[in-house]
Design a protein around this motif. Structure first.
Motif, PDB file in Angstrom:
ATOM      1  N   SER A   1       1.040  -0.767   0.107  1.00 10.31           N
ATOM      2  CA  SER A   1       0.233   0.215  -0.255  1.00 10.31           C
ATOM      3  C   SER A   1       0.939   0.984   0.233  1.00 10.31           C
ATOM      4  O   SER A   1       0.614   2.533  -0.618  1.00 10.31           O
ATOM      5  N   LEU A   2       2.175   1.209   0.528  1.00 13.62           N
ATOM      6  CA  LEU A   2       3.211   2.226   0.262  1.00 13.62           C
ATOM      7  C   LEU A   2       3.511   2.355  -0.619  1.00 13.62           C
ATOM      8  O   LEU A   2       4.100   3.508  -0.866  1.00 13.62           O
ATOM      9  N   ALA A   3       3.770   1.267  -1.213  1.00 17.21           N
ATOM     10  CA  ALA A   3       4.422   1.956  -2.701  1.00 17.21           C
ATOM     11  C   ALA A   3       4.277   2.828  -3.944  1.00 17.21           C
ATOM     12  O   ALA A   3       5.281   3.242  -3.852  1.00 17.21           O
ATOM     13  N   SER A   4       2.934   2.699  -4.051  1.00 14.40           N
ATOM     14  CA  SER A   4       2.521   3.828  -4.840  1.00 14.40           C
ATOM     15  C   SER A   4       2.953   5.105  -4.107  1.00 14.40           C
ATOM     16  O   SER A   4       3.818   6.184  -4.448  1.00 14.40           O
ATOM     17  N   PRO A   5       2.569   5.826  -2.748  1.00 15.83           N
ATOM     18  CA  PRO A   5       2.606   6.595  -2.827  1.00 15.83           C
ATOM     19  C   PRO A   5       4.737   6.908  -2.413  1.00 15.83           C
ATOM     20  O   PRO A   5       4.780   8.664  -2.499  1.00 15.83           O
ATOM     21  N   ILE A   6       5.566   5.819  -2.423  1.00 11.90           N
ATOM     22  CA  ILE A   6       7.345   6.540  -2.341  1.00 11.90           C
ATOM     23  C   ILE A   6       7.673   6.346  -3.336  1.00 11.90           C
ATOM     24  O   ILE A   6       8.227   7.300  -3.910  1.00 11.90           O
ATOM     25  N   GLU A   7       7.133   5.608  -4.552  1.00 12.04           N
ATOM     26  CA  GLU A   7       7.195   5.935  -5.866  1.00 12.04           C
ATOM     27  C   GLU A   7       7.098   6.810  -6.145  1.00 12.04           C
ATOM     28  O   GLU A   7       7.995   8.228  -7.359  1.00 12.04           O
ATOM     29  N   ARG A   8       5.864   7.479  -5.708  1.00 11.37           N
ATOM     30  CA  ARG A   8       5.368   8.906  -7.202  1.00 11.37           C
ATOM     31  C   ARG A   8       6.393  10.263  -6.350  1.00 11.37           C
ATOM     32  O   ARG A   8       6.613  11.411  -6.558  1.00 11.37           O
ATOM     33  N   GLY A   9       6.806   9.741  -4.942  1.00  9.79           N
ATOM     34  CA  GLY A   9       7.933  11.286  -4.413  1.00  9.79           C
ATOM     35  C   GLY A   9       9.402  11.378  -4.911  1.00  9.79           C
ATOM     36  O   GLY A   9      10.130  12.147  -4.675  1.00  9.79           O
ATOM     37  N   ILE A  10       9.775  10.163  -6.014  1.00  7.97           N
ATOM     38  CA  ILE A  10      10.788   9.941  -6.313  1.00  7.97           C
ATOM     39  C   ILE A  10      10.897  10.447  -7.530  1.00  7.97           C
ATOM     40  O   ILE A  10      10.720   9.370  -8.921  1.00  7.97           O
ATOM     41  N   ALA A  11      11.874  11.235  -8.151  1.00  8.62           N
ATOM     42  CA  ALA A  11      12.295  10.754  -9.767  1.00  8.62           C
ATOM     43  C   ALA A  11      13.248  10.517 -10.649  1.00  8.62           C
ATOM     44  O   ALA A  11      13.626   9.477  -9.509  1.00  8.62           O
ATOM     45  N   GLY A  12      13.001   9.933 -10.927  1.00  2.00           N
ATOM     46  CA  GLY A  12      13.959   9.213 -12.243  1.00  2.00           C
ATOM     47  C   GLY A  12      12.737   7.792 -12.623  1.00  2.00           C
ATOM     48  O   GLY A  12      12.247   7.810 -12.861  1.00  2.00           O
ATOM     49  N   ASN A  13      14.104   6.828 -13.326  1.00  2.00           N
ATOM     50  CA  ASN A  13      13.445   6.332 -13.791  1.00  2.00           C
ATOM     51  C   ASN A  13      14.484   4.686 -13.663  1.00  2.00           C
ATOM     52  O   ASN A  13      14.405   3.327 -14.615  1.00  2.00           O
ATOM     53  N   ALA A  14      15.006   4.653 -12.963  1.00  2.00           N
ATOM     54  CA  ALA A  14      15.635   3.001 -12.009  1.00  2.00           C
ATOM     55  C   ALA A  14      15.005   1.999 -12.511  1.00  2.00           C
ATOM     56  O   ALA A  14      13.627   1.917 -12.148  1.00  2.00           O
ATOM     57  N   PRO A  15      15.772   0.814 -12.509  1.00  2.00           N
ATOM     58  CA  PRO A  15      14.322  -0.444 -12.788  1.00  2.00           C
ATOM     59  C   PRO A  15      14.382  -0.468 -11.455  1.00  2.00           C
ATOM     60  O   PRO A  15      12.531  -1.133 -11.072  1.00  2.00           O
ATOM     61  N   TRP A  16      14.398  -0.577 -10.329  1.00  2.00           N
ATOM     62  CA  TRP A  16      13.828  -0.901  -9.171  1.00  2.00           C
ATOM     63  C   TRP A  16      13.015   0.069  -8.902  1.00  2.00           C
ATOM     64  O   TRP A  16      12.077   0.113  -8.356  1.00  2.00           O
ATOM     65  N   LEU A  17      12.662   0.884  -9.143  1.00  2.00           N
ATOM     66  CA  LEU A  17      12.247   2.318  -9.093  1.00  2.00           C
ATOM     67  C   LEU A  17      10.981   1.675  -9.926  1.00  2.00           C
ATOM     68  O   LEU A  17       9.192   2.386  -9.517  1.00  2.00           O
ATOM     69  N   LYS A  18      10.785   1.073 -11.193  1.00  2.00           N
ATOM     70  CA  LYS A  18       9.616   0.669 -11.989  1.00  2.00           C
ATOM     71  C   LYS A  18       9.452  -0.192 -11.145  1.00  2.00           C
ATOM     72  O   LYS A  18       7.921  -0.646 -11.542  1.00  2.00           O
TER      73      LYS A  18
END
Length: 396
Positions: free
Chosen positions: A51-68
């Motif tokens: 449930s926290l995955a979307s709020p976390i990734e939304r606040g981080i810029a970039g296109n790293a594989p782990w972020l995807k």
């Protein structure tokens, strides 16, 4: 003043509330013999992390594989959550009816076991729906239609597509697959109807997207409008620039006259998305030269609203997206209450309206309703078609 930030706040509030409800319900539903405390706590912690995955990734810029990967996990959790809420609601209805009519009598000693079974059943059904929706997303269809236009207008093959939502969840490879479907159609013009780029689209991918679109060679070009998602996080100007760099000539409360000879002239009108304030259609085209006002008018408007305005402006065809035809069951039964025409073909006076379900998806790459589609509309002069129906479906 845009009302979209308010809508986003409401969505965020509902997301938090639903997640708290689901996780709390999961914790209490798994009580009793048969499920150990460590398993119960572990499943709840997994749900919290997802449930926290979307709020976390939304606040981080970039296109790293782990972020995807985090983005994919968060999006599928959202789809799972939506279908779990639906399944749990149906179970609540059944429990109420069972209490009223006593269809199924459960002994006290079996109540815990039945509670665990229901919990597992909801999880399995929700996962199955998400899997089916993901598979559906892999197979967009081409919907070919024929529409009559005033006599004296040259025939035209129009490809229209909407709601690609390119970003972390929909890469340039997805765009390439869409272009693969469009190339054999040999369109005269390609029209993008908004929500092409998401808030997390990486500008560094624009050259790759441009290379993909260069495979299309429509004689009248590739045009588009921006949707509500292009403006998220104040990225309106940036996304307008990116779309033009990619090769989509973007019209924002603007018009363009295409073709040279009188019978071939097309007045293409692009509207700014309604969520961010805009001009009436008649104001947008008020400076069109008098001699060109009889040209075939095609209006691009991301959201299928203000149909009356298009009719008053003498538009022949309005193309829209946005509704996704619900995307998740049973929202396909809800969106018709939000729009005069939420999906498909509609007529007001002499104006035809087409609303497509879109070729992509908002959030998770899951569709349990509203199959992804690319529209191919053949505009045929009335003198060349049968007079009975205004619209005839061509064989697929």
């Amino acid at each position: 003043m845009s009302n979209f930030p308010i809508i986003l706040k409401v969505v965020k509030g509902l997301y938090i509330a639903f997640n708290i409800g689901i996780i709390a319900r999961l914790y209490f539903a798994l009580r009793g013999p048969g499920v150990s405390q460590s398993v119960r706590v572990g499943l709840c912690l997994l749900a919290v992390a997802l449930s926290l995955a979307s709020p976390i990734e939304r606040g981080i810029a970039g296109n790293a594989p782990w972020l995807k990967a985090v983005s994919v996990a968060g999006s599928f959790w959202f789809a799972f959550m939506c279908h779990a809420i639906l399944a749990w609601s149906m179970l609540c209805v059944f429990r109420f009816l069972n209490w009223r009519f006593r269809w199924l009598v459960i002994a006290e000693a079996d109540r815990v076991r039945w509670r665990h079974r229901c919990c597992a059943g909801i999880a399995v059904a929700s996962l199955a729906m998400c899997a089916a929706g993901w598979i559906t997303m892999q197979y967009p269809v081409v919907r070919e239609e024929r529409l009559s236009v005033p006599a004296g207008v040259a025939p035209l093959r129009v490809v229209a597509l909407s709601d690609l939502h390119l970003g972390r969840l929909a890469s340039v490879d997805f765009l390439s697959g869409v272009v693969d479907r469009i190339e054999p159609l040999s369109p005269d013009i390609v029209l993008f109807l908004g929500d092409i780029l998401e808030y997390d689209f990486d500008p560094s991918e624009a050259p790759a997207a441009a290379a993909v679109l260069q495979r299309l060679k429509p004689r009248l070009g590739i045009w588009g409008v921006m949707g509500n998602h292009e403006y998220i996080d104040g990225r309106g100007k940036l996304n307008e620039r990116l779309l033009n760099e990619i090769g989509i000539r973007t019209l924002i409360d603007q018009w363009e006259l295409l073709g040279e000879r009188p019978g071939e002239k097309i007045l293409l009108i692009g509207r700014k998305d309604r969520s961010w304030g805009r001009k009436p259609v008649e104001k947008v085209i008020e400076n069109v030269p008098e001699e060109d006002r009889d040209a075939l008018k095609i209006l691009l408007d991301h959201q299928p609203t203000d149909l009356e305005g298009a009719e008053k402006a003498g538009v022949h065809l309005q193309l829209s997206g946005h509704s996704h035809n619900g995307q998740f069951f049973p929202l396909n039964f809800v969106v018709p209450f939000l729009y005069e025409n939420a999906y498909g073909h509609y007529v007001r006076g002499q104006t035809h309206y087409w609303v497509t379900s879109g070729v992509g998806a908002w959030g998770p790459r899951v569709r349990t309703t509203g199959r992804p589609e690319i529209m191919l509309i053949n505009l045929i002069p009335r003198s060349e078609v049968q007079p009975q129906p205004e619209l005839d479906a061509l064989p697929q």
